[in-house]
Design an enzyme around this catalytic site. Sequence first.
Site, PDB file in Angstrom:
ATOM      1  N   HIS A  22       0.817  -1.218   0.000  1.00  0.00           N
ATOM      2  CA  HIS A  22       0.000   0.000   0.000  1.00  0.00           C
ATOM      3  C   HIS A  22       0.847   1.264   0.000  1.00  0.00           C
ATOM      4  O   HIS A  22       0.292   2.362  -0.121  1.00  0.00           O
ATOM      5  CB  HIS A  22      -1.023  -0.015   1.148  1.00  0.00           C
ATOM      6  CG  HIS A  22      -0.507   0.376   2.485  1.00  0.00           C
ATOM      7  ND1 HIS A  22      -0.048  -0.538   3.409  1.00  0.00           N
ATOM      8  CD2 HIS A  22      -0.387   1.592   3.072  1.00  0.00           C
ATOM      9  CE1 HIS A  22       0.314   0.111   4.503  1.00  0.00           C
ATOM     10  NE2 HIS A  22       0.126   1.401   4.326  1.00  0.00           N
ATOM     11  N   ASP A  67       0.373  -7.549   1.876  1.00  0.00           N
ATOM     12  CA  ASP A  67       0.764  -6.133   1.844  1.00  0.00           C
ATOM     13  C   ASP A  67       2.296  -6.010   1.821  1.00  0.00           C
ATOM     14  O   ASP A  67       2.899  -5.463   2.751  1.00  0.00           O
ATOM     15  CB  ASP A  67       0.160  -5.403   3.053  1.00  0.00           C
ATOM     16  CG  ASP A  67       0.224  -3.892   2.916  1.00  0.00           C
ATOM     17  OD1 ASP A  67       0.578  -3.401   1.817  1.00  0.00           O
ATOM     18  OD2 ASP A  67      -0.075  -3.193   3.906  1.00  0.00           O
ATOM     19  N   GLN A  71       0.602   6.024  11.380  1.00  0.00           N
ATOM     20  CA  GLN A  71       0.660   6.496  10.002  1.00  0.00           C
ATOM     21  C   GLN A  71       2.052   7.033   9.669  1.00  0.00           C
ATOM     22  O   GLN A  71       2.614   7.808  10.440  1.00  0.00           O
ATOM     23  CB  GLN A  71      -0.393   7.593   9.764  1.00  0.00           C
ATOM     24  CG  GLN A  71      -1.742   7.039   9.324  1.00  0.00           C
ATOM     25  CD  GLN A  71      -2.316   6.025  10.286  1.00  0.00           C
ATOM     26  OE1 GLN A  71      -2.415   6.290  11.464  1.00  0.00           O
ATOM     27  NE2 GLN A  71      -2.691   4.866   9.799  1.00  0.00           N
ATOM     28  N   GLY A  72       2.575   6.649   8.527  1.00  0.00           N
ATOM     29  CA  GLY A  72       3.916   7.050   8.119  1.00  0.00           C
ATOM     30  C   GLY A  72       4.949   5.981   8.429  1.00  0.00           C
ATOM     31  O   GLY A  72       6.043   5.991   7.876  1.00  0.00           O
ATOM     32  N   ASP A  73       4.599   5.058   9.342  1.00  0.00           N
ATOM     33  CA  ASP A  73       5.512   3.945   9.658  1.00  0.00           C
ATOM     34  C   ASP A  73       5.311   2.778   8.690  1.00  0.00           C
ATOM     35  O   ASP A  73       6.153   1.873   8.614  1.00  0.00           O
ATOM     36  CB  ASP A  73       5.282   3.431  11.079  1.00  0.00           C
ATOM     37  CG  ASP A  73       5.749   4.407  12.135  1.00  0.00           C
ATOM     38  OD1 ASP A  73       6.813   5.024  11.934  1.00  0.00           O
ATOM     39  OD2 ASP A  73       5.050   4.569  13.154  1.00  0.00           O
ATOM     40  N   SER A  74       4.207   2.803   7.959  1.00  0.00           N
ATOM     41  CA  SER A  74       3.903   1.708   7.050  1.00  0.00           C
ATOM     42  C   SER A  74       5.072   1.348   6.166  1.00  0.00           C
ATOM     43  O   SER A  74       5.801   2.224   5.706  1.00  0.00           O
ATOM     44  CB  SER A  74       2.749   2.078   6.122  1.00  0.00           C
ATOM     45  OG  SER A  74       1.548   1.804   6.753  1.00  0.00           O
TER      46      SER A  74
HETATM   47  N1  ARG Z   1      -1.173   2.246   7.369  1.00  0.00           N
HETATM   48  C1  ARG Z   1      -0.287   3.034   8.167  1.00  0.00           C
HETATM   49  C2  ARG Z   1       0.747   3.736   7.295  1.00  0.00           C
HETATM   50  O1  ARG Z   1       0.556   3.872   6.142  1.00  0.00           O
HETATM   51  C3  ARG Z   1       0.327   2.230   9.265  1.00  0.00           C
HETATM   52  C4  ARG Z   1      -0.664   2.033  10.333  1.00  0.00           C
HETATM   53  C5  ARG Z   1      -0.148   1.230  11.448  1.00  0.00           C
HETATM   54  N2  ARG Z   1      -1.137   1.399  12.447  1.00  0.00           N
HETATM   55  C6  ARG Z   1      -1.040   0.883  13.662  1.00  0.00           C
HETATM   56  N3  ARG Z   1      -1.968   1.174  14.511  1.00  0.00           N
HETATM   57  N4  ARG Z   1      -0.007   0.097  14.014  1.00  0.00           N
HETATM   58  O2  ARG Z   1       1.644   4.383   7.792  1.00  0.00           O
END
Ligand code: ARG
Length: 265
Positions: free
Chosen positions: A84, A128, A217-220
Amino acid sequence: MTGKLKFARAALIAAAVAVASAGAVGTAQARTAPPKTDIVGGSLASTAQAPWAIALNNNHSPVPSGQYCGATLVKANKIVTAAHCVTESRSSYTAIQGRDSLSSTAGKTSKISKIWKDPQYGRVAGHDVAVMTLTTPFTGVATLPLETSRSADAVGAQSTVYGWGDTEQTGPADRFQKVLVPVLGDAYCGDVYASDGYVANGEICAGYKEGGKDSCQGDSGGPLVLNGRLFGVVSWGIGCADAGNPGVYAEVATYATALTTQINN
Ligand code: ARG
């Protein structure tokens, strides 16, 4: 309708608005909370100690630093990230190695010459994962080997997640952070995320039932590390660090064969 958030930074705002307008009360906070600027509840980390941690910036990121996703150096010219995280144009990405603070110019950078996204991603749950090829290899930098055993995903395993993502005001923005997130197990996420499509064979459930510490968010796309191996890839969660909603990570061992094929070609 669920508040499952699996979007890299640039997609988050549009997605949150779309979800909110669809009337999902549970996600309103994602839209109305003050701008969040790394890992929630973690501590400062050093890329000298985690040289394989890669910041994946993107020109379309809503944050000034360009911070967008994380990734992991698995070969001098290959990084593993989340599927993603690879939806933007190839030329809009920059991989950065060895930069603790994204407001500095420390470390090495590379553009991307090729993107492989797991072809099953979006068709079936899980998957993913993606592999990017670097234009300028990060030669001489330590790489992280992939975990290949699915038995590593065992309740209580002490894994650590790294990244430059959102801290929800628990720390400075755009600084490299880490936090210990023990494996909670497939049964727990299978229960709390029953309607969100959690897949036991392909995902790892890690964090704290009581919340407080999590990726965000941003860690993905960034690394979840166990025993010196790439164990998971930051994928999704509902909110960040909220009680009962732990982080979900792509299970590297499940996809190790496909990933290795891409890494070696
Ligand atoms: N989808 C998020 C990203 O793009 C990562 C989310 C991780 N969330 C969590 N609660 N661990 O950065």
